[in-house]
Design an enzyme around this catalytic site. Structure first.
Site, PDB file in Angstrom:
ATOM      1  CB  CYS A 151      -8.549 -23.435   2.092  1.00  0.00           C
ATOM      2  SG  CYS A 151      -9.967 -22.485   2.716  1.00  0.00           S
ATOM      3  CB  CYS A 173      -7.253 -21.515   9.912  1.00  0.00           C
ATOM      4  SG  CYS A 173      -6.715 -20.798   8.355  1.00  0.00           S
ATOM      5  CE1 TYR A 187      -3.784  -2.208  -0.223  1.00  0.00           C
ATOM      6  CE2 TYR A 187      -3.000  -3.228   1.796  1.00  0.00           C
ATOM      7  CZ  TYR A 187      -3.852  -3.229   0.704  1.00  0.00           C
ATOM      8  OH  TYR A 187      -4.757  -4.245   0.541  1.00  0.00           O
TER       9      TYR A 187
HETATM   10  S1  SF4 Z   1     -11.444 -19.716   4.523  1.00  0.00           S
HETATM   11 FE1  SF4 Z   1      -9.742 -21.159   4.725  1.00  0.00          FE
HETATM   12  S2  SF4 Z   1      -7.955 -19.818   4.999  1.00  0.00           S
HETATM   13 FE2  SF4 Z   1      -9.733 -18.530   5.310  1.00  0.00          FE
HETATM   14  S3  SF4 Z   1     -10.011 -18.595   7.516  1.00  0.00           S
HETATM   15 FE3  SF4 Z   1     -11.274 -20.221   6.709  1.00  0.00          FE
HETATM   16  S4  SF4 Z   1     -10.018 -22.083   6.747  1.00  0.00           S
HETATM   17 FE4  SF4 Z   1      -8.675 -20.320   7.034  1.00  0.00          FE
END
Ligand code: SF4
Ligand code: FAD
Ligand code: FMN
Length: 661
Positions: free
Chosen positions: A344, A341, A172
């Site tokens: 992805c 998480c 940025y």
């Molecule tokens: S969408 Fe995938 S990368 Fe984003 S927070 Fe959820 S698990 Fe994590």
């Protein structure tokens, strides 16, 4: 897991943090187009504060309307926005979380629709990724923007924020001035390292001047641009002590810009956890001030990093989207309850930047819906017990023990079961396979994707706690439905591989990618894969890792998997580096015992193949819909059974159906 360091307190100026966990800035798209805070944004943030994190940095907040990165970016460009901004600290403080406002100007990394005209930048060099023309800032305009940062910081303090974070990272405006690639000015703000540094130092001084000496000022930096012609870590080690001299108390050590190959700023599952912590240590050593480490950090790594002196605080970004309660769960020793998480990127950053939709999480269907699901600020946040039981799957209208049958224990079915059982339905899940997970099982086999099964294991564990039985090896049929009529059905029967009518497709050496990934067929060399969508590309990645030579034939003339997503970039790279070939515009005409024939640009080709792997899409399996209709049993069809798509649609539709059934 012993996490004494992660759960130790920390003080920076007058701000005392209850532990070392930070939720870093993450753009959501939940604010209003006039820059004000919405109930949706507030509920989402408060939900994270309730989960036990010590410090929440808001998403980007524009200091000037021309610096907006997207149309509904949060704003601090005028005094009229102070009452709206004040709602954030007011919502977070009751949970013991500190509130930090991230001060932002996008520079060239935006569009006219957001910036209200041509974007401005140090030099008129369009963004490499967005390709958007931009205007060079005049010196009076530079002065104006410096002042805008100072004024916005003053407003943050007035609104009750505990600190500010200057966004000096990710390509940025501030990074654009520092970078020899994007700053090619020939005046006092460009050219030499000294001149390129000037704007950023002026911004820091203006912010410090506006908030006074006792107020914490953080700056987020990209320690390395990781692009050809950009600045590197050595530069940042020289420059960062000057940030401290100009008034910064703490440095948040991120990395990368928009055009960094493989999007290492928001690194995908293809990148190792904690890969960026060494840069935090380097900046800490160079400056002597506290630093925040970030980049796929897991709690055990965070503990090591804090104990070992790599970083003082740890930012857990996407983990906060996926499971807002992970800190509370860690503290209570309920690690097994954490929804991890997977990196992805599909539901969060890619949805926000490529689909132009508000961010959520593939695996947490409640992310961004807290205001609708009653998990918001203003006293509506559930108590901890309810959060642990429902995991965000707590429901709307009560289920009153209604018998709900769920057909299929893939992601859509598991998610539906959690939601329906969470609201008090008597749920039974039927799965014809010997294990739950549906297509996630093959989807978790290619390199770097094993974490996808974590969600399946988590969901099964939560269902066990809710005493929901998953009846494995039980295929639901019309006669079972008519014999023992449930009150309602959620049809989550998914999809099967699509089959093309190519001569030779029934040969013994032809198999589907799912069978290859599940180890149901022996591998032979060389392999030809039909289809270069994600399934075909991941099958290629899998086979190359096993030492098989691979050619992928794709009918479309352009790659269905682009290199602009992080995972797409790494897939292409690994296939190329592993000697695989991708052939586009290839129409397969015949599968022979030793070769696949195809036509490309009116020319015939033969590709030797000991094994042919099909990855040509999927077809919904929803034959029971008509049976259910005839029986008059209320039914909701969800996920791939509706039409073959992705995990996000499956999990979110299942969740919605379970809540509403
Ligand atoms: S969408 Fe995938 S990368 Fe984003 S927070 Fe959820 S698990 Fe994590
Ligand atoms: C190799 C591969 C990689 C993938 N990678 C990704 C990715 O990275 N990201 C992404 O978003 N998506 C990915 N997908 C797609 C994703 O896995 C699917 O979109 C998702 O699994 C669909 O979920 P679902 O629950 O609707 O269906 P499914 O996963 O197909 O589950 C349906 C379940 O229902 C069961 N069933 C069917 N009929 C009956 C019956 N009559 N009685 C009892 N049980 C029955 C099936 O056995 C199955 O277990 C991938 C798919 C594959 C094959
Ligand atoms: C949806 C999304 C939006 C983001 N928006 C911002 C932002 O507004 N400001 C910022 O400095 N970083 C932003 N980031 C980067 C995160 O703050 C964080 O640095 C990144 O996700 C890496 O941390 P993680 O691996 O723990 O997720 C964003 C990330 C995501 C996933």
């Amino acid at each position: 897991m012993k996490l004494d360091h992660l759960f130790s307190t920390f003080r920076i100026k007058g701000m005392e943090l209850k532990n070392r966990s930070v939720m870093p800035a993450m753009g959501t798209g939940y604010a209003s187009s006039d820059g004000t805070v919405t109930d949706r944004l507030l509920a989402y943030l408060a939900r994270r504060a309730a989960g036990g994190t010590a410090m929440i940095i808001t998403e980007v907040c524009a200091v000037d309307t021309r610096g907006k990165g997207f149309p509904n970016e949060l704003g601090a460009w005028g005094d009229h926005l102070v009452p709206s901004l004040a709602r954030i600290p007011d919502a977070l403080h009751p949970y013991g979380a500190k509130a930090v406002l991230q001060l932002h100007h996008a520079g060239r990394e935006t569009f006219p629709v957001a910036a209200g005209g041509t974007p401005e930048a140090p030099s008129a060099i369009p963004s490499v990724i967005l390709g958007q023309p931009c205007e060079e800032m005049s010196i009076p305009r530079i002065t104006e923007v410096v002042e805008a940062f100072g004024k916005a910081a003053g407003r943050a303090k007035k609104a009750g924020f505990d600190a500010v974070e200057i966004h000096g990272a990710h390509g940025y405006l501030l990074t654009q001035f520092l970078s020899p690639f994007s700053n090619q000015r020939s005046d006092a703000y460009g050219g030499s390292e000294e001149n390129r540094s000037r704007f950023v130092l002026h911004v820091v001084e203006a912010v410090r001047g506006a908030v006074g000496k006792d107020y914490p000022v953080i700056i987020r930096i990209s320690a390395d641009e990781l692009i050809r012609g950009g600045y590197d870590l050595e530069f940042m080690k020289r420059f960062s002590p000057r940030l401290v001299a100009a008034g910064v108390d703490m440095i948040h050590v991120s990395l990368g810009v928009y055009s960094t190959p493989g999007n290492l700023t928001i690194a995908s599952m293809d990148t190792d956890p904690g890969f960026n912590l060494f840069r935090a240590r380097a900046i800490k050593e160079a400056t002597g001030v506290p630093v925040i480490g970030v980049g796929r950090v897991r709690p055990e790594l965070a503990e090591q990093a804090i104990a070992g002196g790599d970083a003082d605080l740890i930012a857990f970004g996407r983990q906060h989207l996926c499971d807002p309660d992970f800190m509370n769960k860690l503290q209570q020793g309920n690690e097994k309850d954490i929804r991890w998480c997977t990196a992805c990127n599909q539901g969060c950053i890619e949805r926000l930047s490529f689909e132009m939709k508000s961010a959520t999480c593939t695996f947490n269907p409640s992310c961004g819906r807290e205001f609708k699901e009653g998990q918001g600020a203003g006293g509506a946040v559930y108590g901890l017990g309810a959060l642990q039981a429902g995991q965000g799957h707590t429901a709307g209208a009560p289920g009153n023990g209604r018998r709900v049958w769920i057909i299929g224990a893939g992601p859509a079915g598991l998610s539906a079961a959690l939601a329906a059982s969470g609201k008090g339905c008597a749920v039974e899940v039927f799965e014809r396979d010997g294990a739950p997970g549906g297509q996630v099982r093959p989807a978790s086999r290619p390199p770097h994707k094993e974490a996808f099964m974590d969600w399946v294991n988590w969901a099964v564990n939560q269902l066990e706690k809710q005493k929901v039985s998953i009846r494995l090896r039980e295929e639901m049929t019309g006669s079972m439905l008519s014999a023992d009529r449930p009150d309602a059905v959620i049809l989550a029967s998914g999809a099967l591989p699509a089959v093309a009518g190519i001569p030779g497709i029934d040969s013994a050496h032809v198999c589907d990618a799912r069978d290859v990934l599940m180890g149901r067929v022996g591998l032979k060399d060389p392999a030809v894969i039909l289809g270069a969508g994600y399934v075909g590309m991941e099958a290629a990645d899998f086979l190359i890792e096993k030492g098989i030579r691979v050619v992928v034939l794709e009918m479309q003339s352009v790659p269905p998997v682009g290199k602009f997503t992080a995972h797409g970039y790494w897939l292409h790279k690994r296939i190329r580096d592993g000697g695989g070939r991708l052939v586009y515009g290839a129409e397969v005409t015949n599968i022979g015992p030793e070769a696949v024939s195809f036509v490309q640009k009116d020319q015939e080709w033969r590709e030797p193949a000991a094994m042919v792997v099909t990855a040509m899409g999927a077809r919904s399996e929803n034959g029971l819909e008509t049976v259910l209709e005839k029986l008059g049993i209320p039914c909701r069809t969800v996920g791939d059974a509706g039409s073959p798509r992705r995990l996000l649609e499956a999990i979110h539709e299942g969740h919605k159906a379970g809540r509403e059934i």
